[in-house]
Design an enzyme around this catalytic site. Structure first.
Site, short mmCIF file in Angstrom:
data_model
loop_
_atom_site.label_atom_id
_atom_site.label_comp_id
_atom_site.label_asym_id
_atom_site.label_seq_id
_atom_site.Cartn_x
_atom_site.Cartn_y
_atom_site.Cartn_z
N SER A 97 37.81 48.55 43.05
CA SER A 97 38.69 47.16 42.63
C SER A 97 37.80 46.00 43.17
CB SER A 97 40.10 47.18 43.25
OG SER A 97 40.87 46.05 42.97
N ASP A 240 39.88 40.48 39.26
CA ASP A 240 39.05 41.15 40.06
C ASP A 240 38.32 42.11 39.67
OD1 ASP A 240 40.85 43.17 39.13
OD2 ASP A 240 41.11 44.10 41.09
MG MG Z 1 41.78 46.21 40.94
#
Ligand code: MG
Length: 455
Positions: A97, A240
């Site tokens: 992430s 992100d």
């Molecule tokens: Mg993420």
């Protein structure tokens, strides 16, 4: 990581080659393959330098357990989750992430597209630690094939789930900052298909996240903010590293957290006739209760983490959930957080009136928020939080970490990060001076206890 725990808030995270090597990854593939009952598992990965090799090692373990691997290639996480829901028995996403580029991670996805539950994570951990692998001999190892349709299907589903003609008629201008992450493969195409004029920044995939790092925050999105103002755009969005979180910026260049965008989208969906319970975490603003109560819509709060939000949405048949960090979950598409879906819903919201995004934001009740974090050894975090809980006389909630209700409109949340050796502190109040006071009080409490660890 302790001896019997691998999963954090969002999957397993680690520094490949330092904390774990490829032998660990192969064994995790074997464990995940042993966990799944049905045969066809799709595997995708983010743009990190270590992701292609890790996805192959995971695939080797899955095949050794007899599962067929379908390679999706490099994709945004929500695209892999959607195709898992629509077409496969399970999925594995290789991503860390927003974590720094040296990290990587493993997310295990059920056939409904949602990451496996906490109890299923424990089953996988037990298989791994007890080495109860379901190894197959040469006759029964799984096959490998590829399916490169994830991104097109994803873009199509997002567009199908909004009023595209309304958005096209509004002729919006959007600046997209993909942060060198995988939403670069989808978000600009979604916005173009919705008739927007699209300007991109940090839109080449780069495993070191050289543009502004993998995490979208008001601090890291300064260039996005400037670009929105310079280009006279209606809205800006920053994603992100794996494209499941979206943080927005209004036409004046003001970047705001996900509890504001989540509340605006909630109100928009209610006005559109979608009146289902709203799910969010204990870390989001009180503004959602203030707005939802006007429409008699219930708000349910979960532990921090999109997996908890997803599972609560399923349980309540909720259409919409969100997180303050920019998670936006819309179950008619797939009940997982999704930066592309969040962006399309914000565009739809703008298209339903002539008002600007800043004008929409100005209708929300005024609350002040602050957040910070403290470095703290992983094993000491729980005892520090426990000590603070025993020293407080106000009402507390220990659903996740420690939430202190200072007054009707002021609270603080102190909790250990699920992925890093830090303690996070969030506070909110309807008064700036009270916010400053509670942040100082909590910071002093945490810092004094951390200092005591070293004395
Ligand atoms: Mg993420």
């Amino acid at each position: 990581m302790t001896d019997n725990k691998l999963f954090g808030t969002n999957g397993i995270r680690f520094i490949p080659g330092k904390e774990y090597g490829l032998d660990f990854i192969v064994n995790m593939g074997l464990s995940i393959g042993t966990f799944f009952d049905k045969p066809d598992i799709i595997v995708g990965f983010d743009g990190r330098n270590s992701s292609p090799s890790i996805s192959r090692a995971i695939s080797a373990g899955l095949m050794e357990s007899g599962k067929n691997v379908i390679s999706a290639g490099m994709v945004p996480t929500p695209a892999l989750q959607l195709i898992t829901k629509n077409s496969y028995d399970g999925g594995v996403m290789i991503t860390a992430s927003h974590n720094p580029s040296e990290y990587n991670g493993i997310k295990v996805i059920s056939s409904n597209g949602i990451e496996v539950s906490r109890s299923e994570e424990k089953i996988i951990e037990n298989i791994y630690f007890q080495q109860k692998y379901n190894r197959q001999n040469w006759e029964n190892v799984g096959k490998i094939s590829s399916d490169t349709s994830s991104i097109n299907n994803y873009i199509h589903s997002v567009i199908q789930n909004v009023d595209s003609s309304s958005i096209k008629n509004r002729k919006l201008k959007i600046v997209i900052d993909s942060g060198n992450g995988t939403q670069a493969l989808a978000a600009p195409l979604i916005s173009e298909s919705l008739g927007c004029e699209v300007i991109t920044v940090n839109n080449h995939i780069d495993g070191t996240f050289s543009g502004r790092g993998g995490e979208p925050t008001p601090d890291t999105l300064k260039f996005l903010s400037q670009s929105v103002v310079e280009n006279n755009a209606d809205i800006g969005v920053g994603f992100d590293g794996d494209g499941d979180r979206s943080i927005f910026c209004d036409e004046k260049g003001i970047v705001f957290w996900g509890d504001k965008s989540g509340t605006l989208v909630s109100e928009h969906l209610i006005n559109k006739g979608i009146k289902s319970p709203i799910v969010t975490t204990i870390a989001t603003s009180l503004i959602i209760e203030k707005v939802a109560s006007k429409y008699n819509v219930n708000v349910h709060r979960t532990k921090v983490g999109s997996v908890d939000v997803s599972h609560k949405m399923l349980e309540l048949d909720s259409k919409f959930g969100f997180e303050e960090n920019g998670g936006c979950l819309y179950s008619p598409h797939v009940a997982v957080r999704d930066g592309g879906m969040g962006t399309a819903l914000m565009l739809e919201l703008l298209s339903f009136s002539d008002t600007t995004l800043s004008e929409n934001l100005s209708t929300l009740p005024n609350f002040y928020q602050s957040k910070t974090k403290f470095s703290c050894p992983i094993d000491s975090r729980e005892s520090i939080i426990h000590d603070i809980a025993s020293s407080i006389s106000e009402e507390i909630d220990q659903t996740d970490g420690l939430k202190i209700h200072w007054s009707e409109n002021s609270w603080s949340l102190i909790r250990p990060s699920g992925t890093e050796p830090i303690i996070r502190l969030f506070s909110e109040s309807d008064s700036q001076s009270h916010l400053d006071a509670i942040m100082t009080k909590c910071s002093t409490l945490v810092n004094d206890l951390i200092k005591n660890l070293n004395s």
